[in-house]
Design a protein around this motif. Sequence first.
Motif, mmCIF file in Angstrom:
data_model
loop_
_atom_site.group_PDB
_atom_site.id
_atom_site.type_symbol
_atom_site.label_atom_id
_atom_site.label_comp_id
_atom_site.label_asym_id
_atom_site.label_seq_id
_atom_site.Cartn_x
_atom_site.Cartn_y
_atom_site.Cartn_z
ATOM 1 N N ARG A 51 -5.023 5.916 31.905
ATOM 2 C CA ARG A 51 -5.763 5.871 33.316
ATOM 3 C C ARG A 51 -6.508 7.171 33.040
ATOM 4 N NH1 ARG A 51 -7.103 2.018 35.834
ATOM 5 N NH2 ARG A 51 -6.904 2.744 37.828
ATOM 6 N N LEU A 68 -9.114 9.278 35.683
ATOM 7 C CA LEU A 68 -9.550 9.763 37.372
ATOM 8 C C LEU A 68 -10.128 10.689 36.965
ATOM 9 C CD1 LEU A 68 -6.055 8.672 36.888
ATOM 10 C CD2 LEU A 68 -6.384 8.675 39.422
ATOM 11 N N SER A 76 -11.122 5.879 38.599
ATOM 12 C CA SER A 76 -10.273 5.402 39.986
ATOM 13 C C SER A 76 -10.905 7.024 40.465
ATOM 14 C CB SER A 76 -9.434 5.599 40.609
ATOM 15 O OG SER A 76 -8.576 5.456 40.202
ATOM 16 N N GLN A 134 -9.107 6.111 44.860
ATOM 17 C CA GLN A 134 -7.349 6.542 44.222
ATOM 18 C C GLN A 134 -6.379 6.333 44.915
ATOM 19 O OE1 GLN A 134 -4.319 7.666 42.839
ATOM 20 N NE2 GLN A 134 -3.498 6.649 41.814
ATOM 21 N N LYS A 137 -5.082 4.665 52.233
ATOM 22 C CA LYS A 137 -6.503 5.257 51.681
ATOM 23 C C LYS A 137 -5.731 6.491 50.924
ATOM 24 C CE LYS A 137 -9.004 2.645 48.717
ATOM 25 N NZ LYS A 137 -8.776 2.577 47.318
ATOM 26 N N VAL A 147 0.293 9.100 42.712
ATOM 27 C CA VAL A 147 -0.088 8.158 42.016
ATOM 28 C C VAL A 147 0.132 7.893 41.113
ATOM 29 C CG1 VAL A 147 -1.750 9.513 40.192
ATOM 30 C CG2 VAL A 147 -1.980 10.658 42.580
ATOM 31 N N ARG A 151 0.461 4.437 42.875
ATOM 32 C CA ARG A 151 -0.248 3.209 43.298
ATOM 33 C C ARG A 151 -0.557 3.146 42.157
ATOM 34 N NH1 ARG A 151 -3.923 5.879 47.994
ATOM 35 N NH2 ARG A 151 -1.719 6.764 49.781
ATOM 36 N N GLU A 152 -0.675 3.886 40.672
ATOM 37 C CA GLU A 152 -1.116 3.292 39.643
ATOM 38 C C GLU A 152 -0.396 2.074 39.177
ATOM 39 O OE1 GLU A 152 -4.118 3.611 37.574
ATOM 40 O OE2 GLU A 152 -4.678 5.229 39.724
ATOM 41 N N LEU A 208 -2.184 -0.762 40.898
ATOM 42 C CA LEU A 208 -2.961 -1.359 40.823
ATOM 43 C C LEU A 208 -2.821 -2.510 39.327
ATOM 44 C CD1 LEU A 208 -5.653 1.857 40.863
ATOM 45 C CD2 LEU A 208 -5.364 -0.886 42.061
#
Length: 267
Positions: free
Chosen positions: A11, A13, A151, A187, A215, A257, A260-261, A264
Amino acid sequence: MEELKMIGSSRILAIANQKGGVGKTTTAINLATALAAVGKTVLVIDIDPQGNASTGLGIDRNERENSVYEVLMGEVTLEEAICKSVIPGLDLVPSTADLTGAELELIEMDRRSHRLVEAIRPVKDRYDYILIDCPPSLNLLTLNALVAVQSVIVPLQCEFFALEGLSLLIKTIERVRNTLNPTLEIQGVVLTMFDRRNNLSDQVAQDVRDYLGEKVYQTVIPRNVKVSEAPSHGKPALIYDHKCAGSQAYIKLASEVIRREKALYAA
């Protein structure tokens, strides 16, 4: 910290905010350290000419033989510019003062907004996370970062004009998504320098949550002396004093974090 030990695949970011002094670099290096501490392989790319992320991760200016400047100019590959930090699993592509003039040089180059994404491509599968620490401005360096990432994490200081600056960044992200990077998204927004003794911090936090809803991360980063001291010792706060309130907050942020990943990926 057990809940952090999840998720695969690379990922990428950006840690971005056009305002300076909001805790952007502090967030980048401490989030990276927290991820590495639970076994993730992490690369930090310091694309800020001030080079504070490089200093904060203990890379002396005299040791920065190759930097992100040479990478953007096509003089070396990204792999050739990678430095090992003292933290296992955490690597760095450093910045130098040469990057100050990069924007003028990039203007004359082909695919000037895609230089970074093309440089990252050969190494991205070696890391679980690649974090790009952006300069405090919306320039070609930041544009390169926004094109390269999936993101954005936005550190936001709890101050009176916080929302005003945030709206400009959101518009920039929308423009990049519409023209250059259709998968780009925010993100999350992390509230930094939060002072519970100050009513303004509470008011700003509430305003931001009303504006952006989910968010905004639940974790807030408090004002903390140890976090402020750590860069002068060339260490992230999590290494300098892992028990301080700021370090513990960044561990919690890393957990959010990753969650949230995971969401996704599930989507």
